[in-house]
Design a protein around this motif. Sequence first.
Motif, PDB file in Angstrom:
ATOM      1  N   LYS A 177      30.367  51.641  49.810  1.00 47.72           N
ATOM      2  CA  LYS A 177      31.493  50.703  49.850  1.00 47.72           C
ATOM      3  C   LYS A 177      31.975  50.385  48.449  1.00 47.72           C
ATOM      4  O   LYS A 177      31.234  49.877  47.615  1.00 47.72           O
ATOM      5  CB  LYS A 177      31.046  49.410  50.536  1.00 47.72           C
ATOM      6  CG  LYS A 177      32.187  48.479  50.909  1.00 47.72           C
ATOM      7  CD  LYS A 177      32.985  49.009  52.072  1.00 47.72           C
ATOM      8  CE  LYS A 177      33.975  47.973  52.582  1.00 47.72           C
ATOM      9  NZ  LYS A 177      34.793  48.485  53.695  1.00 47.72           N
ATOM     10  N   ARG A 178      33.236  50.724  48.171  1.00 52.09           N
ATOM     11  CA  ARG A 178      33.866  50.423  46.891  1.00 52.09           C
ATOM     12  C   ARG A 178      35.240  49.820  47.157  1.00 52.09           C
ATOM     13  O   ARG A 178      35.860  50.080  48.192  1.00 52.09           O
ATOM     14  CB  ARG A 178      34.031  51.680  46.034  1.00 52.09           C
ATOM     15  CG  ARG A 178      32.771  52.432  45.732  1.00 52.09           C
ATOM     16  CD  ARG A 178      31.870  51.733  44.748  1.00 52.09           C
ATOM     17  NE  ARG A 178      32.474  51.588  43.426  1.00 52.09           N
ATOM     18  CZ  ARG A 178      31.848  51.050  42.380  1.00 52.09           C
ATOM     19  NH1 ARG A 178      30.622  50.605  42.509  1.00 52.09           N
ATOM     20  NH2 ARG A 178      32.447  50.965  41.206  1.00 52.09           N
ATOM     21  N   TYR A 179      35.701  49.033  46.208  1.00 51.18           N
ATOM     22  CA  TYR A 179      37.020  48.416  46.321  1.00 51.18           C
ATOM     23  C   TYR A 179      37.854  48.831  45.117  1.00 51.18           C
ATOM     24  O   TYR A 179      37.432  48.671  43.972  1.00 51.18           O
ATOM     25  CB  TYR A 179      36.894  46.883  46.365  1.00 51.18           C
ATOM     26  CG  TYR A 179      36.049  46.390  47.520  1.00 51.18           C
ATOM     27  CD1 TYR A 179      36.623  46.142  48.763  1.00 51.18           C
ATOM     28  CD2 TYR A 179      34.675  46.202  47.366  1.00 51.18           C
ATOM     29  CE1 TYR A 179      35.843  45.703  49.832  1.00 51.18           C
ATOM     30  CE2 TYR A 179      33.892  45.759  48.419  1.00 51.18           C
ATOM     31  CZ  TYR A 179      34.481  45.515  49.654  1.00 51.18           C
ATOM     32  OH  TYR A 179      33.703  45.083  50.700  1.00 51.18           O
ATOM     33  N   GLN A 180      39.018  49.370  45.388  1.00 52.23           N
ATOM     34  CA  GLN A 180      39.919  49.789  44.319  1.00 52.23           C
ATOM     35  C   GLN A 180      41.194  48.945  44.364  1.00 52.23           C
ATOM     36  O   GLN A 180      41.683  48.599  45.436  1.00 52.23           O
ATOM     37  CB  GLN A 180      40.300  51.266  44.467  1.00 52.23           C
ATOM     38  CG  GLN A 180      39.153  52.224  44.236  1.00 52.23           C
ATOM     39  CD  GLN A 180      39.596  53.668  44.336  1.00 52.23           C
ATOM     40  OE1 GLN A 180      40.447  54.007  45.151  1.00 52.23           O
ATOM     41  NE2 GLN A 180      39.025  54.534  43.518  1.00 52.23           N
ATOM     42  N   VAL A 181      41.696  48.642  43.177  1.00 55.35           N
ATOM     43  CA  VAL A 181      42.970  47.929  43.078  1.00 55.35           C
ATOM     44  C   VAL A 181      44.052  48.965  42.811  1.00 55.35           C
ATOM     45  O   VAL A 181      44.152  49.504  41.706  1.00 55.35           O
ATOM     46  CB  VAL A 181      42.942  46.870  41.961  1.00 55.35           C
ATOM     47  CG1 VAL A 181      44.293  46.159  41.879  1.00 55.35           C
ATOM     48  CG2 VAL A 181      41.827  45.863  42.218  1.00 55.35           C
ATOM     49  N   ALA A 224      43.585  50.494  39.127  1.00 54.86           N
ATOM     50  CA  ALA A 224      43.137  49.771  37.932  1.00 54.86           C
ATOM     51  C   ALA A 224      41.634  49.865  37.742  1.00 54.86           C
ATOM     52  O   ALA A 224      41.119  49.526  36.675  1.00 54.86           O
ATOM     53  CB  ALA A 224      43.556  48.304  38.030  1.00 54.86           C
ATOM     54  N   GLY A 225      40.941  50.333  38.759  1.00 54.80           N
ATOM     55  CA  GLY A 225      39.499  50.459  38.648  1.00 54.80           C
ATOM     56  C   GLY A 225      38.853  50.475  40.017  1.00 54.80           C
ATOM     57  O   GLY A 225      39.519  50.230  41.035  1.00 54.80           O
ATOM     58  N   ARG A 235      39.869  39.290  41.776  1.00 56.16           N
ATOM     59  CA  ARG A 235      40.228  38.703  40.490  1.00 56.16           C
ATOM     60  C   ARG A 235      41.138  39.653  39.700  1.00 56.16           C
ATOM     61  O   ARG A 235      42.104  39.212  39.054  1.00 56.16           O
ATOM     62  CB  ARG A 235      38.969  38.373  39.681  1.00 56.16           C
ATOM     63  CG  ARG A 235      38.158  37.219  40.242  1.00 56.16           C
ATOM     64  CD  ARG A 235      37.119  36.720  39.256  1.00 56.16           C
ATOM     65  NE  ARG A 235      36.083  37.719  39.002  1.00 56.16           N
ATOM     66  CZ  ARG A 235      34.967  37.843  39.727  1.00 56.16           C
ATOM     67  NH1 ARG A 235      34.757  37.044  40.769  1.00 56.16           N
ATOM     68  NH2 ARG A 235      34.070  38.751  39.426  1.00 56.16           N
ATOM     69  N   VAL A 236      40.831  40.947  39.722  1.00 53.73           N
ATOM     70  CA  VAL A 236      41.672  41.928  39.033  1.00 53.73           C
ATOM     71  C   VAL A 236      43.054  41.975  39.672  1.00 53.73           C
ATOM     72  O   VAL A 236      44.078  42.015  38.977  1.00 53.73           O
ATOM     73  CB  VAL A 236      41.010  43.325  39.070  1.00 53.73           C
ATOM     74  CG1 VAL A 236      41.975  44.384  38.538  1.00 53.73           C
ATOM     75  CG2 VAL A 236      39.731  43.321  38.239  1.00 53.73           C
ATOM     76  N   LEU A 237      43.099  41.940  40.996  1.00 53.82           N
ATOM     77  CA  LEU A 237      44.386  41.954  41.699  1.00 53.82           C
ATOM     78  C   LEU A 237      45.227  40.743  41.318  1.00 53.82           C
ATOM     79  O   LEU A 237      46.433  40.875  41.045  1.00 53.82           O
ATOM     80  CB  LEU A 237      44.142  41.975  43.207  1.00 53.82           C
ATOM     81  CG  LEU A 237      45.400  41.923  44.087  1.00 53.82           C
ATOM     82  CD1 LEU A 237      46.246  43.172  43.875  1.00 53.82           C
ATOM     83  CD2 LEU A 237      45.012  41.781  45.557  1.00 53.82           C
ATOM     84  N   GLU A 238      44.603  39.600  41.269  1.00 53.44           N
ATOM     85  CA  GLU A 238      45.333  38.376  40.917  1.00 53.44           C
ATOM     86  C   GLU A 238      45.893  38.458  39.498  1.00 53.44           C
ATOM     87  O   GLU A 238      47.022  38.020  39.236  1.00 53.44           O
ATOM     88  CB  GLU A 238      44.380  37.169  41.039  1.00 53.44           C
ATOM     89  CG  GLU A 238      45.050  35.818  40.863  1.00 53.44           C
ATOM     90  CD  GLU A 238      46.079  35.527  41.932  1.00 53.44           C
ATOM     91  OE1 GLU A 238      47.044  34.780  41.638  1.00 53.44           O
ATOM     92  OE2 GLU A 238      45.931  36.037  43.059  1.00 53.44           O
ATOM     93  N   ALA A 239      45.121  39.053  38.580  1.00 55.93           N
ATOM     94  CA  ALA A 239      45.568  39.167  37.192  1.00 55.93           C
ATOM     95  C   ALA A 239      46.729  40.154  37.051  1.00 55.93           C
ATOM     96  O   ALA A 239      47.550  40.024  36.139  1.00 55.93           O
ATOM     97  CB  ALA A 239      44.403  39.596  36.310  1.00 55.93           C
ATOM     98  N   TYR A 248      47.628  46.228  45.617  1.00 53.85           N
ATOM     99  CA  TYR A 248      46.793  45.752  46.709  1.00 53.85           C
ATOM    100  C   TYR A 248      45.426  46.422  46.626  1.00 53.85           C
ATOM    101  O   TYR A 248      45.230  47.385  45.886  1.00 53.85           O
ATOM    102  CB  TYR A 248      47.444  45.996  48.075  1.00 53.85           C
ATOM    103  CG  TYR A 248      47.698  47.444  48.413  1.00 53.85           C
ATOM    104  CD1 TYR A 248      46.777  48.186  49.151  1.00 53.85           C
ATOM    105  CD2 TYR A 248      48.887  48.076  48.024  1.00 53.85           C
ATOM    106  CE1 TYR A 248      47.012  49.511  49.473  1.00 53.85           C
ATOM    107  CE2 TYR A 248      49.135  49.390  48.346  1.00 53.85           C
ATOM    108  CZ  TYR A 248      48.193  50.110  49.067  1.00 53.85           C
ATOM    109  OH  TYR A 248      48.428  51.419  49.388  1.00 53.85           O
ATOM    110  N   ILE A 249      44.492  45.906  47.409  1.00 52.04           N
ATOM    111  CA  ILE A 249      43.117  46.406  47.384  1.00 52.04           C
ATOM    112  C   ILE A 249      42.918  47.410  48.515  1.00 52.04           C
ATOM    113  O   ILE A 249      43.347  47.186  49.651  1.00 52.04           O
ATOM    114  CB  ILE A 249      42.119  45.246  47.541  1.00 52.04           C
ATOM    115  CG1 ILE A 249      42.188  44.320  46.308  1.00 52.04           C
ATOM    116  CG2 ILE A 249      40.684  45.775  47.707  1.00 52.04           C
ATOM    117  CD1 ILE A 249      41.331  43.083  46.429  1.00 52.04           C
TER     118      ILE A 249
END
Length: 251
Positions: A177-181, A224-225, A235-239, A248-249
Motif C-alpha cells: 500500500k502506497r499513496y501518491q500525490v 510529487a512523491g 499534508r503534501v496534497l494540502e501544500a 489528488y491522491i
Amino acid sequence: MRQVTALLAGLALLTLAGCGSMNPYPQHVYSKPPSERAQSGTLDPKTRPYTVLGRTYYPLQTPRGYDEVGLASWYGRDFHGKKTANGQIYNMYGVSAAHKTLPLGSRVRVTNLENERSVVLVINDRGPFVNQRILDLSYGAAKKLGTVDRGVAKVRVTALDMDPGPAPERISVAAVKRYQVRVGAFAVRDNAERVHRRLVGAGYPGASIAMVSRDGQVLHIVVAGSFADRDQAERVLEALKREFPTSYIIS
C-alpha cells in the motif's frame, strides 16, 4: 590415364570446396537458412524471423560474440509512444536501440568511435533498414553518445549478454500500500518536465514522471512523491493545492 583421373578428382574437390564456402547466410546477418530454422521449430519471439521491404531477416539465436563497427543513426518523435518490436512503448528520451538481427533483449555496449563516449543499452526494436547502418539509437542514447546533431556516427557495437528484465520484488503484503500525490497528466513531455523541475525545486525530491498509453495516446503522469502514510500524503496534497488545484491522491 591416372594423371587425367587424378586431375579430374582434384578439380571435383576444388569445386566442392568452393561450393562449401559460398554461404548465402553470413553469421552477422542470418543465424540459419529458412529450411534449417523450420526444422528446428524455433518460435522464441526474441529471435523470430520477420520480413521488411521484401527482405526476410533471421535474427541470431544468441548475442554472444557479436562485435561490429558501422554507422548508427537515431530516431525520435515520429515513433515516440508507439510499440517497439518487443511490445514495449518506445520512449525517445530513454536509452535503447533498434538492430536488425541481434535478439530482442540483447544488452550491448555502444561506443562512439569519434569521441570515445559509450553507453550500455538494450535492443528492443528492429531496424534501421537503411544501407550501411547497423544501429538505430533512441534520442536519449544518441544524446549520451553526442550524435544528435550529426545524425549519423561511426560506432562499435559489442554484445554483453541478455537483459534479465526487472527482478521480481519480494515484499510483504503490508508494504504494498502506497499513496501518491498526482499533480497532473500531460500529453507534451516538455510540460511534464517543467512541472517536475518545479516540484524538485520546491523540496519534493521523490517527484517522478511515468509514461502511460491510453486509447492510443501517450500521457506523462507527474507525481510529487510516493508515501507509505496516508496522513503524509494528505499534508503534501494540502501544500500543493494552491499551485496545483487539480492534484489528488491515488493509491
